[in-house]
Design a protein around this motif. Sequence first.
Motif, PDB file in Angstrom:
ATOM      1  N   PRO A 186      36.997  53.964   9.223  1.00 35.90           N
ATOM      2  CA  PRO A 186      37.374  54.503  10.530  1.00 35.90           C
ATOM      3  C   PRO A 186      38.407  55.619  10.463  1.00 35.90           C
ATOM      4  CG  PRO A 186      38.399  52.354  10.191  1.00 35.90           C
ATOM      5  CD  PRO A 186      37.428  52.553   9.059  1.00 35.90           C
ATOM      6  N   GLU A 187      39.292  55.579   9.450  1.00 35.81           N
ATOM      7  CA  GLU A 187      40.347  56.592   9.370  1.00 35.81           C
ATOM      8  C   GLU A 187      39.785  57.984   9.098  1.00 35.81           C
ATOM      9  OE1 GLU A 187      40.389  54.415   5.284  1.00 35.81           O
ATOM     10  OE2 GLU A 187      39.945  53.976   7.389  1.00 35.81           O
ATOM     11  N   ASN A 188      38.530  58.058   8.624  1.00 40.30           N
ATOM     12  CA  ASN A 188      37.928  59.365   8.358  1.00 40.30           C
ATOM     13  C   ASN A 188      37.585  60.114   9.639  1.00 40.30           C
ATOM     14  OD1 ASN A 188      38.154  58.592   5.729  1.00 40.30           O
ATOM     15  ND2 ASN A 188      35.982  58.698   5.233  1.00 40.30           N
ATOM     16  N   PHE A 189      37.699  59.442  10.785  1.00 41.11           N
ATOM     17  CA  PHE A 189      37.394  60.081  12.070  1.00 41.11           C
ATOM     18  C   PHE A 189      38.415  61.172  12.387  1.00 41.11           C
ATOM     19  CE2 PHE A 189      37.813  60.111  16.787  1.00 41.11           C
ATOM     20  CZ  PHE A 189      36.552  60.580  17.095  1.00 41.11           C
ATOM     21  N   GLU A 190      39.711  60.826  12.318  1.00 41.79           N
ATOM     22  CA  GLU A 190      40.727  61.826  12.632  1.00 41.79           C
ATOM     23  C   GLU A 190      42.018  61.646  11.829  1.00 41.79           C
ATOM     24  OE1 GLU A 190      41.603  61.418  16.795  1.00 41.79           O
ATOM     25  OE2 GLU A 190      42.680  59.513  16.523  1.00 41.79           O
ATOM     26  N   GLY A 208      33.822  50.204  10.560  1.00 43.81           N
ATOM     27  CA  GLY A 208      34.372  48.862  10.353  1.00 43.81           C
ATOM     28  C   GLY A 208      35.491  48.918   9.341  1.00 43.81           C
ATOM     29  N   HIS A 209      35.345  48.189   8.244  1.00 41.89           N
ATOM     30  CA  HIS A 209      36.199  48.231   7.052  1.00 41.89           C
ATOM     31  C   HIS A 209      37.587  47.618   7.229  1.00 41.89           C
ATOM     32  CE1 HIS A 209      37.710  49.456   3.177  1.00 41.89           C
ATOM     33  NE2 HIS A 209      38.612  50.245   3.715  1.00 41.89           N
ATOM     34  N   ALA A 210      38.264  47.871   8.340  1.00 45.00           N
ATOM     35  CA  ALA A 210      39.672  47.500   8.474  1.00 45.00           C
ATOM     36  C   ALA A 210      39.872  46.028   8.830  1.00 45.00           C
ATOM     37  CB  ALA A 210      40.360  48.378   9.519  1.00 45.00           C
ATOM     38  N   HIS A 211      38.801  45.319   9.198  1.00 43.09           N
ATOM     39  CA  HIS A 211      38.879  43.887   9.544  1.00 43.09           C
ATOM     40  C   HIS A 211      39.883  43.621  10.656  1.00 43.09           C
ATOM     41  CE1 HIS A 211      37.110  42.261   5.497  1.00 43.09           C
ATOM     42  NE2 HIS A 211      36.554  43.381   5.882  1.00 43.09           N
ATOM     43  N   GLY A 212      40.081  44.594  11.538  1.00 45.86           N
ATOM     44  CA  GLY A 212      41.037  44.406  12.618  1.00 45.86           C
ATOM     45  C   GLY A 212      42.475  44.308  12.153  1.00 45.86           C
ATOM     46  N   GLY A 213      42.719  44.647  10.890  1.00 47.17           N
ATOM     47  CA  GLY A 213      44.059  44.478  10.334  1.00 47.17           C
ATOM     48  C   GLY A 213      44.288  43.097   9.755  1.00 47.17           C
ATOM     49  N   TYR A 234      43.919  52.718  12.652  1.00 52.32           N
ATOM     50  CA  TYR A 234      42.479  52.656  12.929  1.00 52.32           C
ATOM     51  C   TYR A 234      41.927  51.311  12.468  1.00 52.32           C
ATOM     52  CZ  TYR A 234      43.459  57.623  13.268  1.00 52.32           C
ATOM     53  OH  TYR A 234      44.006  58.831  13.603  1.00 52.32           O
ATOM     54  N   ALA A 235      42.202  50.268  13.239  1.00 48.78           N
ATOM     55  CA  ALA A 235      41.801  48.913  12.852  1.00 48.78           C
ATOM     56  C   ALA A 235      40.927  48.235  13.892  1.00 48.78           C
ATOM     57  CB  ALA A 235      43.045  48.054  12.590  1.00 48.78           C
ATOM     58  N   ARG A 236      40.955  48.714  15.130  1.00 46.41           N
ATOM     59  CA  ARG A 236      40.188  48.087  16.208  1.00 46.41           C
ATOM     60  C   ARG A 236      40.137  49.051  17.386  1.00 46.41           C
ATOM     61  NH1 ARG A 236      44.540  43.899  19.016  1.00 46.41           N
ATOM     62  NH2 ARG A 236      46.328  45.318  18.891  1.00 46.41           N
ATOM     63  N   GLY A 237      39.258  48.769  18.333  1.00 53.14           N
ATOM     64  CA  GLY A 237      39.242  49.528  19.574  1.00 53.14           C
ATOM     65  C   GLY A 237      38.590  50.887  19.464  1.00 53.14           C
ATOM     66  N   LEU A 245      35.228  57.289  18.732  1.00 50.07           N
ATOM     67  CA  LEU A 245      35.171  56.322  17.632  1.00 50.07           C
ATOM     68  C   LEU A 245      35.303  54.917  18.200  1.00 50.07           C
ATOM     69  CD1 LEU A 245      35.442  55.343  14.621  1.00 50.07           C
ATOM     70  CD2 LEU A 245      37.898  55.792  14.848  1.00 50.07           C
ATOM     71  N   ILE A 246      34.390  54.026  17.800  1.00 54.52           N
ATOM     72  CA  ILE A 246      34.502  52.604  18.129  1.00 54.52           C
ATOM     73  C   ILE A 246      34.563  51.837  16.814  1.00 54.52           C
ATOM     74  CG2 ILE A 246      33.378  50.599  19.161  1.00 54.52           C
ATOM     75  CD1 ILE A 246      32.197  52.434  21.271  1.00 54.52           C
ATOM     76  N   ILE A 247      35.615  51.032  16.661  1.00 51.48           N
ATOM     77  CA  ILE A 247      35.847  50.287  15.422  1.00 51.48           C
ATOM     78  C   ILE A 247      35.568  48.812  15.647  1.00 51.48           C
ATOM     79  CG2 ILE A 247      37.508  49.731  13.609  1.00 51.48           C
ATOM     80  CD1 ILE A 247      39.139  52.177  14.593  1.00 51.48           C
ATOM     81  N   SER A 248      34.740  48.239  14.789  1.00 52.04           N
ATOM     82  CA  SER A 248      34.514  46.790  14.794  1.00 52.04           C
ATOM     83  C   SER A 248      35.586  46.093  13.967  1.00 52.04           C
ATOM     84  CB  SER A 248      33.133  46.476  14.209  1.00 52.04           C
ATOM     85  OG  SER A 248      33.027  45.087  13.928  1.00 52.04           O
TER      86      SER A 248
END
Length: 274
Positions: A186-190, A208-213, A234-237, A245-248
């Motif tokens: 997700p961090e590759n977005f911005e 995804g990837h960040a597991h919500g932290g 970039y962990a959720r939302g 960007l929508i992060i799972s």
Amino acid sequence: MIWYVSAAAVILFIIFCYYQNNKTDKTEYEIKSENINRDIKIVHLSDFHSKPFKSVLRKTQELNPDIICITGDYINDRCKNKKKMLEFGRELVKTAPVYYITGNHERRLGNFSTLMSELKSIGFNVLLNEIAYTEDLAILGLDENQADFSDYKARRNGTFKYKDMSGLFAELEKSDKFKLVLCHFPENFEGIKEVNYCKYNFDLQLSGHAHGGQWIMPFIGPLFSPGQGVLPKYARGTFGDRPKLIISRGLGNSEFPLRLFNHPEIVIINIKQA
């Protein structure tokens, strides 16, 4: 008496941990677009890490989506439960077409090519830096291959060399359909100066990837994510408007076995005609 209290405390802790790791949340978003001819429902699943969630399969079937997107780490880097995950995938494709990209865990596997062939054989649309087209969607699936543990260190130090994806985005931008990007990180977005996918012309990125932290603490938020470190942004939302960007928060666990105040998540995106 002390023994009974201790035993009860242990049992309650085990129940609590099981609930934290297995109670699945559903998070729903709505996006309006002029580039679709009908309303579209997407179910976004990420980071199974070789855990074949029966509840996720059932809930996905009940949602009756038009497509399902899996944004990496479907199988972990030990190839655990491969047969079970292939069988899970066979059931998933009966619900809707599945569009899949790799995560860092699949990329660490010695049998990577064989696994990709097996996922294709069960019906997954495996996108390795490719664009797939449906009636209303142009779907770019990125295979960034930021997989090694040494890559994490290089990213933190600012010395990592990112792949140049500009050609793929240029091809995607030619489409007049709703433009969807599947990206594990997700961090590759911005968040990465050299990459910043948000500078390109598309509608939505799913990651995804960040597991919500991993742990989400009250008044603090997500605690840690590989590649982002402590208190990841970039962990959720969601981030951005267009592109958005929508992060799972993901579904399974990798090295760390416990989620805390961070249930596994099924993301639903309803794209509505503007």
